[in-house]
Design a protein around this motif. Structure first.
Motif, PDB file in Angstrom:
ATOM      1  N   GLU A 344       9.121  53.677  50.521  1.00 36.99           N
ATOM      2  CA  GLU A 344       9.769  54.965  50.264  1.00 36.99           C
ATOM      3  C   GLU A 344       9.462  55.956  51.379  1.00 36.99           C
ATOM      4  O   GLU A 344      10.340  56.706  51.824  1.00 36.99           O
ATOM      5  N   LEU A 345       8.219  55.954  51.845  1.00 33.71           N
ATOM      6  CA  LEU A 345       7.830  56.849  52.930  1.00 33.71           C
ATOM      7  C   LEU A 345       8.591  56.520  54.209  1.00 33.71           C
ATOM      8  O   LEU A 345       9.060  57.425  54.916  1.00 33.71           O
ATOM      9  N   LEU A 348      12.131  57.782  53.852  1.00 32.02           N
ATOM     10  CA  LEU A 348      12.212  59.233  54.011  1.00 32.02           C
ATOM     11  C   LEU A 348      12.089  59.633  55.478  1.00 32.02           C
ATOM     12  O   LEU A 348      12.831  60.495  55.968  1.00 32.02           O
ATOM     13  N   LYS A 349      11.163  59.020  56.190  1.00 30.86           N
ATOM     14  CA  LYS A 349      10.992  59.364  57.606  1.00 30.86           C
ATOM     15  C   LYS A 349      12.217  58.967  58.429  1.00 30.86           C
ATOM     16  O   LYS A 349      12.520  59.602  59.445  1.00 30.86           O
ATOM     17  N   ALA A 350      12.901  57.902  57.995  1.00 29.62           N
ATOM     18  CA  ALA A 350      14.104  57.489  58.714  1.00 29.62           C
ATOM     19  C   ALA A 350      15.214  58.525  58.593  1.00 29.62           C
ATOM     20  O   ALA A 350      16.144  58.550  59.411  1.00 29.62           O
ATOM     21  N   GLN A 351      15.149  59.380  57.566  1.00 31.95           N
ATOM     22  CA  GLN A 351      16.168  60.411  57.377  1.00 31.95           C
ATOM     23  C   GLN A 351      15.898  61.650  58.217  1.00 31.95           C
ATOM     24  O   GLN A 351      16.750  62.541  58.289  1.00 31.95           O
ATOM     25  N   LEU A 352      14.729  61.745  58.816  1.00 31.59           N
ATOM     26  CA  LEU A 352      14.421  62.880  59.686  1.00 31.59           C
ATOM     27  C   LEU A 352      15.035  62.660  61.059  1.00 31.59           C
ATOM     28  O   LEU A 352      15.036  61.543  61.585  1.00 31.59           O
ATOM     29  N   GLN A 546      16.422  68.469  55.036  1.00 31.38           N
ATOM     30  CA  GLN A 546      15.307  68.081  55.885  1.00 31.38           C
ATOM     31  C   GLN A 546      14.008  68.725  55.412  1.00 31.38           C
ATOM     32  O   GLN A 546      12.953  68.092  55.417  1.00 31.38           O
ATOM     33  N   GLN A 547      14.083  69.971  55.002  1.00 36.49           N
ATOM     34  CA  GLN A 547      12.903  70.650  54.489  1.00 36.49           C
ATOM     35  C   GLN A 547      12.418  69.986  53.213  1.00 36.49           C
ATOM     36  O   GLN A 547      11.214  69.794  53.007  1.00 36.49           O
ATOM     37  N   ASP A 548      13.357  69.605  52.354  1.00 33.79           N
ATOM     38  CA  ASP A 548      12.983  68.918  51.122  1.00 33.79           C
ATOM     39  C   ASP A 548      12.367  67.555  51.429  1.00 33.79           C
ATOM     40  O   ASP A 548      11.366  67.169  50.820  1.00 33.79           O
ATOM     41  N   ILE A 549      12.965  66.827  52.391  1.00 28.83           N
ATOM     42  CA  ILE A 549      12.417  65.514  52.766  1.00 28.83           C
ATOM     43  C   ILE A 549      11.027  65.669  53.364  1.00 28.83           C
ATOM     44  O   ILE A 549      10.106  64.897  53.049  1.00 28.83           O
ATOM     45  N   ALA A 555       3.986  65.436  50.422  1.00 30.35           N
ATOM     46  CA  ALA A 555       3.417  65.181  49.099  1.00 30.35           C
ATOM     47  C   ALA A 555       3.067  63.708  48.925  1.00 30.35           C
ATOM     48  O   ALA A 555       2.014  63.365  48.374  1.00 30.35           O
ATOM     49  N   LEU A 556       3.943  62.825  49.431  1.00 26.45           N
ATOM     50  CA  LEU A 556       3.679  61.392  49.307  1.00 26.45           C
ATOM     51  C   LEU A 556       2.486  60.981  50.158  1.00 26.45           C
ATOM     52  O   LEU A 556       1.636  60.191  49.713  1.00 26.45           O
ATOM     53  N   GLU A 557       2.386  61.499  51.378  1.00 26.71           N
ATOM     54  CA  GLU A 557       1.239  61.168  52.225  1.00 26.71           C
ATOM     55  C   GLU A 557      -0.051  61.703  51.624  1.00 26.71           C
ATOM     56  O   GLU A 557      -1.098  61.051  51.701  1.00 26.71           O
ATOM     57  N   ALA A 558       0.018  62.897  51.013  1.00 26.57           N
ATOM     58  CA  ALA A 558      -1.184  63.432  50.360  1.00 26.57           C
ATOM     59  C   ALA A 558      -1.574  62.574  49.174  1.00 26.57           C
ATOM     60  O   ALA A 558      -2.765  62.309  48.939  1.00 26.57           O
ATOM     61  N   ARG A 559      -0.577  62.112  48.430  1.00 26.12           N
ATOM     62  CA  ARG A 559      -0.890  61.269  47.270  1.00 26.12           C
ATOM     63  C   ARG A 559      -1.478  59.930  47.703  1.00 26.12           C
ATOM     64  O   ARG A 559      -2.347  59.373  47.021  1.00 26.12           O
TER      65      ARG A 559
END
Length: 863
Positions: A344-345, A348-352, A546-549, A555-559
């Motif tokens: 998932e991470l 998400l990074k691929a969408q940046l 992009q801000q939401d991603i 949040a995912l990296e912190a988790r």
């Protein structure tokens, strides 16, 4: 001051590290049996009935005998015992056939690509798992050991510095000492798992901490991966056939070598982290006081001041206190569930990335495009939207409408009274701004003066200037240019003037009609305005997205990263346990059957958040739990037979996984090195430690799929004899030894008492007095082990001490076997202690903060 010759051993300061030596067994793998591995392969294969039918048409001799095992008629899977007699080569051929079938189906044009590839991957993993889990013997044994480190005094160490002083010379000495702490992941792991930090109460360079750190460091950077489990230090012995073991066995030798090497490296590491420097300043003629001032009082003799470091001596003992039977399984992708968050991470990074807007201006039209979304069905049907509105909905934009289609512009010819003779009338056409003429039509009639023929034309048109008494223009008569025959004044806009020529025309009633359309420039301006609105809306939405991603990524990296070490280790242990249970009980083991789940959903239970059991009663009827109850015996047996606290896993690198996932796996990063190694593991070898007393039942379960009658297996195998041998050896060599990882108490564990006898005694049903080298330490009422193990013939037995008459004899209650000793080959007599059997003892040294000083010492006499 030189330390005393014999320093006391501080038993109350002993540190302990649990250790184990794993010994795989080199025995022939039988074709029959191994019911557990075969059943796990079939369950992991997930063969569908249509695939079984297709394979049955191609290979009926292969599929038909196995059809009830592959696709049982009921929802319940086939019993484990049914797989024991299936030949191994048959299942291997089945795996190859299923892989070939699913590969063909995945290449078909009408196949659902994702589903077909997933099914193919499942078959490949199942086939490789069967090969890995049956190629080598699964059975092994693990010797449970303990490293015990006890401070045994302080001794003078290496020479740190020498300061020579000439007669009457005086010098100032600066003494500096410091220790360097290396904070690694291992210290964090230790502190978290033990729930307290030892750094504040012990020297950071002491042997026990350095040993544990060195072992974790070695495991982390091992070329094949990390080793984790309930026992901190794991060593491996050579593969050997099981023919009995004793204190001089190969595994004991390997364990001694491993433990000695480990503590030597730890001791060296501790010394490297402890540094001492001494600097001197010589003053001539004046006195300068620093830390310490040294002066040679002699007027004739020089002296030498020697500085020595003081080293702490450690007595290191290696005890072997038990044995466990082990069972190996190879699990693919042990961290598969944990990788979902990283997948998932990555998504998400691929969408940046930079903002891209790929809508060309000419794609903005007011026409209805083929392929645009169909409107919802209504009565009457809703027409499809123009393409620019489809784009506006796609980007959530407010767009201006296109220039509207204007009705035809009509102009009545007003000439007033016409003179007899020739006259010219100029007629302006006022076209709305942003529009242009498409064509002009003329309609009406005119008559000439009496006695004359009239004539009429419009300059620049093809209207003939012919004589007429009366002329009629039918509606829709299109004016054409006289130059090329095209539509007259096509493309003209603004104010255009028509020149009408009349000759001998008495009356006229003419109507000119101009068809108009938006100009090309107007349409381009509209397209540009719409494009700007779409671009602005798309850019706004993009940056908001992009801000939401970015927030979701953070949040995912912190988790994933902000987790304490103890939780990380527990999660990894849970994943290993879950993977093992799936292997043992099947990947589709119904821990929650579908019928029960459907009943919960019908009862409106919150199944998504796991709150279905918060009340005093359960909504669904208890009869729905029958599917679960039929597995209770298996679940209870697996949880009781395996010492889950001592399960050991060996992680293998990413390239043991499917090649398609190599890039993703090796790029996974985590701040905790152990978790990163776990996430990057392509597969894992898990060594299950069988609980003492469950050896033969476990063999019966994995070989024949039966757990109810361990004394009468349906298909006896050589593993049955090996399991009995391991259990018997454990009872003979370590009687009264507590299980692995004993609880810590205030009472110190007692050492064993060992002696030998050169006499020949027994057997006897009456008390027997045994001459021994020394009876010191033997206690009346304690149990002693007499004799040793030699191959498969055991003369070893355990008896109770009834009397200790003197210093060279002990009396036991009876002897069941004869024991023959000689001065050159005495037989052993051991009173076991809770520490186990001592198999090695040596000394190690670590630095202390102390320094010893000597004046003109004899360096040649210092070791």
């Amino acid at each position: 001051m030189f330390p005393p010759a014999t320093a006391p051993v501080l038993d109350q300061s002993t540190r302990e590290i649990e250790k184990a030596t794993f010994v795989p067994l080199d025995v022939e793998t039988p074709s029959v049996g191994q019911a557990l591995a075969k059943a796990a392969f079939v369950r992991r294969l997930q063969l569908r009935p249509d695939e079984a039918d297709a394979l049955g048409d191609q290979r009926p001799e292969l599929i038909e005998p196995l059809r009830d095992l592959l696709t049982p008629p009921s929802l319940s899977p086939a019993p484990l015992s049914a797989f024991a007699t299936v030949p191994m080569h048959t299942l291997r051929e089945l795996g190859e056939a299923v892989v070939a079938l699913r590969r063909r189906r995945a290449e078909e044009p009408q196949a659902t690509r994702g589903t077909a590839l997933q099914a193919l991957q499942t078959a490949v993993v199942a086939a490789k798992g069967l090969e890995a889990n049956t190629a080598a013997p699964r059975m092994g044994l693990m010797n449970l050991e303990r490293l015990e480190m006890t401070p045994a005094g302080i001794e003078r160490g290496e020479l740190v510095a020498t300061i020579p002083l000439a007669p009457q010379e005086e010098t100032a000495v600066t003494y500096k000492e410091w220790s360097v702490q290396k904070k690694e992941f291992s210290s964090i792991v230790t502190d978290s798992l033990e729930t307290f930090s030892e750094t504040g109460v012990t020297d950071n360079t002491e042997l026990s901490q350095s040993t544990a750190s060195q072992q974790q460091h070695s495991n982390q950077f091992n070329i094949t991966g990390t080793v984790s489990g309930g026992i901190p230090v794991i060593s491996g012995s050579v593969t050997s056939g099981f023919t009995g073991q004793d204190a001089a066995s190969q595994s004991a030798t390997d364990s001694r070598k491993h433990a000695t090497t480990l503590t030597q490296k730890a001791s060296t590491r501790a010394r490297q982290e402890h540094k001492v420097t001494i600097s001197t300043t010589t003053v001539t003629g004046t006195s300068q006081t620093t830390t310490r001032t040294l002066r040679n009082p002699s007027t004739t003799n020089p002296i030498r001041i020697d500085y020595f470091s003081l080293m702490r001596k450690w007595r290191v003992r290696l005890y072997r206190y038990g044995m466990r039977q082990t069972y190996d399984v190879v699990l693919p992708e042990p961290a598969a569930t944990m990788r979902r968050a990283y997948a998932e991470l990555e998504a998400l990074k691929a969408q940046l990335g930079p903002f891209v807007f790929n809508i060309p201006h000419n794609d903005i039209t007011a026409e209805v495009r083929k392929g645009d979304p169909e409107p919802p069905e209504t009565d009457p049907p809703t027409p499809k939207s123009p393409h620019y509105l489809v784009l506006a909905d796609q980007y959530d934009a407010q767009v201006p409408p296109p220039p509207p289609d204007l009705p035809p512009q009509t102009y009545a010819v007003e000439t007033g009274p016409l003179p007899q003779g020739r006259g010219v009338t100029r007629m302006p056409l006022n076209i709305p701004a942003g529009y242009e003429i498409v064509s002009i039509t003329i309609s009406g009639r005119m008559t000439s003066f009496a006695g004359h023929l009239g004539q009429f034309t419009i300059e620049g048109t093809t209207l003939p200037f012919d004589p007429f008494p009366e002329r009629v223009f039918e509606p829709g008569t299109v004016l054409k240019r006289d130059t090329d025959g095209g539509d007259f004044m096509a493309g003209a806009g603004g104010t255009s003037v028509l020149v009408l020529v009349f000759d001998q025309v008495s009356t006229q009633s003419l109507l000119l009609t101009a068809e108009v359309r938006p100009t090309r420039a107007a349409m381009q301006r509209w397209q540009f305005d719409v494009w700007n609105a779409l671009y602005t809306a798309a850019q706004t939405n993009y940056y908001a997205e992009q801000q939401d991603i970015a927030g979701r990524i953070a949040a995912l990296e912190a988790r994933l990263g902000d987790v304490d070490t103890l939780t990380l280790r527990r999660e990894e242990s849970d994943e290993i346990m879950k993977s093992v249970l799936r292997y043992l009980l099947g990947g589709r083991f119904p821990s929650m059957p579908k019928d029960v789940l459907d009943a919960f959903v019908a009862a409106k239970v919150d199944v998504a958040h796991g709150t279905g059991f918060e009340g005093d009663t359960i909504g669904p009827d208890s009869t729905l739990w029958t599917t679960v109850r039929q597995y209770e015996d298996v679940v209870r047996f697996v949880n009781q037979a395996i010492e889950w606290e001592n399960v050991v896993s060996f992680l293998y690198s990413y390239f043991w996984d499917l090649p398609q996932s190599w890039r993703f796996i090796r790029e996974i990063e985590h701040p905790d090195a152990n978790r990163q190694a776990f996430l990057r593991a392509g597969s894992a070898r898990v060594v299950l430690t069988i609980r003492r007393g469950w050896e033969t039942r476990w063999v019966n379960f994995v070989e024949n799929g039966v757990i109810d009658d361990p004394n009468a297996p349906e298909n006896p195998s050589q593993y049955w004899t090996i399991a009995q041998e391991i259990a018997a050896y454990d009872d003979r060599n370590y009687p009264g030894i507590p299980p692995a990882n004993p609880g810590r108490t205030a009472t110190r564990l007692e050492d064993a008492v060992f002696t030998t006898s050169a006499a020949s005694v027994g057997p006897s049903a009456r008390p027997v007095s045994i001459p021994v080298a020394s009876s010191s330490g033997f206690v009346v009422g304690a149990q002693v082990v007499i004799g040793a193990v030699h191959g498969l013939e055991h003369s070893q037995e355990a008896q109770t001490v009834t009397r200790v008459p003197d210093g060279t004899h002990i009396e036991v209650a009876r002897l069941d076997q004869a024991h023959t000793g000689s001065p050159t080959a005495p037989f052993p007599v051991m009173q076991p202690g809770e520490k186990g059997e001592l198999i090695a003892e040596w000394a190690e040294y670590t630095p202390t903060s102390g320094t010893d000083i000597a004046v003109t010492s004899n360096l040649s006499a210092i070791s």
